[in-house]
Design a protein around this motif. Sequence first.
Motif, PDB file in Angstrom:
ATOM      1  N   GLU A   1       6.813   3.701  -2.087  1.00 23.65           N
ATOM      2  CA  GLU A   1       5.911   4.856  -2.092  1.00 23.65           C
ATOM      3  C   GLU A   1       6.578   6.059  -1.433  1.00 23.65           C
ATOM      4  OE1 GLU A   1       3.477   7.848  -0.722  1.00 23.65           O
ATOM      5  OE2 GLU A   1       4.075   6.335   0.731  1.00 23.65           O
ATOM      6  N   GLN A   2       7.292   5.832  -0.333  1.00 20.47           N
ATOM      7  CA  GLN A   2       7.984   6.918   0.374  1.00 20.47           C
ATOM      8  C   GLN A   2       9.095   7.520  -0.495  1.00 20.47           C
ATOM      9  OE1 GLN A   2       9.280   4.926   3.919  1.00 20.47           O
ATOM     10  NE2 GLN A   2       7.218   4.863   4.809  1.00 20.47           N
ATOM     11  N   VAL A   3       9.846   6.655  -1.165  1.00 21.98           N
ATOM     12  CA  VAL A   3      10.957   7.101  -2.016  1.00 21.98           C
ATOM     13  C   VAL A   3      10.420   7.888  -3.218  1.00 21.98           C
ATOM     14  CG1 VAL A   3      12.765   6.248  -3.576  1.00 21.98           C
ATOM     15  CG2 VAL A   3      12.536   5.274  -1.290  1.00 21.98           C
TER      16      VAL A   3
ATOM     17  N   GLY B   1      12.015   3.532  -6.672  1.00 20.63           N
ATOM     18  CA  GLY B   1      10.687   3.073  -6.271  1.00 20.63           C
ATOM     19  C   GLY B   1      10.231   1.878  -7.086  1.00 20.63           C
ATOM     20  N   MET B   2      10.459   1.932  -8.394  1.00 17.47           N
ATOM     21  CA  MET B   2      10.073   0.808  -9.250  1.00 17.47           C
ATOM     22  C   MET B   2      10.854  -0.449  -8.863  1.00 17.47           C
ATOM     23  SD  MET B   2       9.512   2.857 -12.899  1.00 17.47           S
ATOM     24  CE  MET B   2      10.744   1.922 -13.673  1.00 17.47           C
ATOM     25  N   MET B   3      12.142  -0.280  -8.576  1.00 22.22           N
ATOM     26  CA  MET B   3      12.967  -1.430  -8.198  1.00 22.22           C
ATOM     27  C   MET B   3      12.532  -1.988  -6.838  1.00 22.22           C
ATOM     28  SD  MET B   3      16.622   0.027  -9.592  1.00 22.22           S
ATOM     29  CE  MET B   3      17.628  -1.432  -9.378  1.00 22.22           C
ATOM     30  N   LEU B   4      12.166  -1.108  -5.915  1.00 21.14           N
ATOM     31  CA  LEU B   4      11.700  -1.555  -4.603  1.00 21.14           C
ATOM     32  C   LEU B   4      10.363  -2.300  -4.713  1.00 21.14           C
ATOM     33  CD1 LEU B   4      12.698   1.558  -2.497  1.00 21.14           C
ATOM     34  CD2 LEU B   4      13.584  -0.771  -2.187  1.00 21.14           C
ATOM     35  N   ILE B   5       9.490  -1.836  -5.584  1.00 23.89           N
ATOM     36  CA  ILE B   5       8.221  -2.539  -5.807  1.00 23.89           C
ATOM     37  C   ILE B   5       8.494  -3.933  -6.353  1.00 23.89           C
ATOM     38  CG2 ILE B   5       6.173  -2.600  -7.296  1.00 23.89           C
ATOM     39  CD1 ILE B   5       5.959   0.461  -6.807  1.00 23.89           C
ATOM     40  N   ASP B   6       9.436  -4.019  -7.291  1.00 24.55           N
ATOM     41  CA  ASP B   6       9.804  -5.331  -7.845  1.00 24.55           C
ATOM     42  C   ASP B   6      10.362  -6.260  -6.772  1.00 24.55           C
ATOM     43  OD1 ASP B   6       8.959  -4.521 -10.342  1.00 24.55           O
ATOM     44  OD2 ASP B   6      10.979  -4.099 -11.096  1.00 24.55           O
ATOM     45  N   LYS B   7      10.986  -5.669  -5.743  1.00 23.81           N
ATOM     46  CA  LYS B   7      11.531  -6.461  -4.633  1.00 23.81           C
ATOM     47  C   LYS B   7      10.479  -6.777  -3.570  1.00 23.81           C
ATOM     48  CE  LYS B   7      15.622  -5.466  -2.940  1.00 23.81           C
ATOM     49  NZ  LYS B   7      16.747  -4.703  -2.366  1.00 23.81           N
ATOM     50  N   GLY B   8       9.273  -6.240  -3.747  1.00 23.61           N
ATOM     51  CA  GLY B   8       8.203  -6.506  -2.797  1.00 23.61           C
ATOM     52  C   GLY B   8       8.118  -5.522  -1.640  1.00 23.61           C
ATOM     53  N   ASN B   9       8.791  -4.393  -1.742  1.00 22.19           N
ATOM     54  CA  ASN B   9       8.786  -3.408  -0.668  1.00 22.19           C
ATOM     55  C   ASN B   9       8.030  -2.155  -1.127  1.00 22.19           C
ATOM     56  OD1 ASN B   9       9.270  -1.886   1.599  1.00 22.19           O
ATOM     57  ND2 ASN B   9      11.454  -2.382   1.695  1.00 22.19           N
TER      58      ASN B   9
ATOM     59  N   PRO C   1      -2.205   0.959   1.771  1.00 25.40           N
ATOM     60  CA  PRO C   1      -2.257   2.418   1.753  1.00 25.40           C
ATOM     61  C   PRO C   1      -1.327   3.038   0.717  1.00 25.40           C
ATOM     62  CG  PRO C   1      -0.841   1.724   3.538  1.00 25.40           C
ATOM     63  CD  PRO C   1      -1.370   0.467   2.876  1.00 25.40           C
ATOM     64  N   ASP C   2      -0.505   2.216   0.062  1.00 22.83           N
ATOM     65  CA  ASP C   2       0.467   2.746  -0.897  1.00 22.83           C
ATOM     66  C   ASP C   2      -0.210   3.399  -2.098  1.00 22.83           C
ATOM     67  OD1 ASP C   2       2.504   1.603   0.745  1.00 22.83           O
ATOM     68  OD2 ASP C   2       2.119  -0.324  -0.215  1.00 22.83           O
ATOM     69  N   LYS C   3      -1.388   2.879  -2.467  1.00 26.07           N
ATOM     70  CA  LYS C   3      -2.103   3.400  -3.632  1.00 26.07           C
ATOM     71  C   LYS C   3      -2.429   4.879  -3.463  1.00 26.07           C
ATOM     72  CE  LYS C   3      -5.806   2.273  -6.751  1.00 26.07           C
ATOM     73  NZ  LYS C   3      -6.090   1.030  -7.411  1.00 26.07           N
ATOM     74  N   SER C   4      -2.901   5.287  -2.292  1.00 29.02           N
ATOM     75  CA  SER C   4      -3.273   6.693  -2.111  1.00 29.02           C
ATOM     76  C   SER C   4      -2.033   7.587  -2.112  1.00 29.02           C
ATOM     77  CB  SER C   4      -4.095   6.885  -0.841  1.00 29.02           C
ATOM     78  OG  SER C   4      -3.376   6.454   0.284  1.00 29.02           O
ATOM     79  N   GLY C   5      -0.918   7.102  -1.574  1.00 29.30           N
ATOM     80  CA  GLY C   5       0.322   7.877  -1.617  1.00 29.30           C
ATOM     81  C   GLY C   5       0.818   8.059  -3.035  1.00 29.30           C
ATOM     82  N   LEU C   6       0.761   6.992  -3.822  1.00 28.61           N
ATOM     83  CA  LEU C   6       1.183   7.079  -5.223  1.00 28.61           C
ATOM     84  C   LEU C   6       0.238   7.980  -6.016  1.00 28.61           C
ATOM     85  CD1 LEU C   6       2.181   3.354  -5.823  1.00 28.61           C
ATOM     86  CD2 LEU C   6       3.737   5.307  -5.735  1.00 28.61           C
TER      87      LEU C   6
END
Length: 156
Positions: free
Chosen positions: A77-79, A64-72, A133-138
Amino acid sequence: VQPSVVKQTEVKREYPLPYPGVLPDHPLYVLKALRDKILDMLIVDPLRKSEFYILQGDKRLQMGMMLIDKGNATLAEQVISKGEKYMHQAVYGLVTLKQGGKEVPGYLLDRLEQSLTKHQEVLGTLVTRAIEPDKSGLAGSLELVGKLIDELPKLK
């Protein structure tokens, strides 16, 4: 000659997250997911299964951290959410084991506690940086980790 004074300080142990390998946005990720599913079905020992779930949860947090760094962030959030479900399985698998009269080894409790603390720390940081919407999932994942940490005393 004066005796030297040694200060007692709490040493914070670093808990490194494992390298996750192929990320979910890669075409070969399907093979990795299939392998992990097969491993999950083959592991029958509850202690080994909990160790496997902790590893999977840690890998998914790192993914998840790596995907955030990639802009996804949405996929991240799903992972991460899936990873926290693995942590839930690890904790409640051990709670069930303990309720059945078996002891949970100290090394596993220690690893679980360190892992959950790391998840709480990382998710706290990610929630503050995320947008809806990622904030509420996290935030939901962070809340779950808090509940799992509250369950740890049942294992001791």
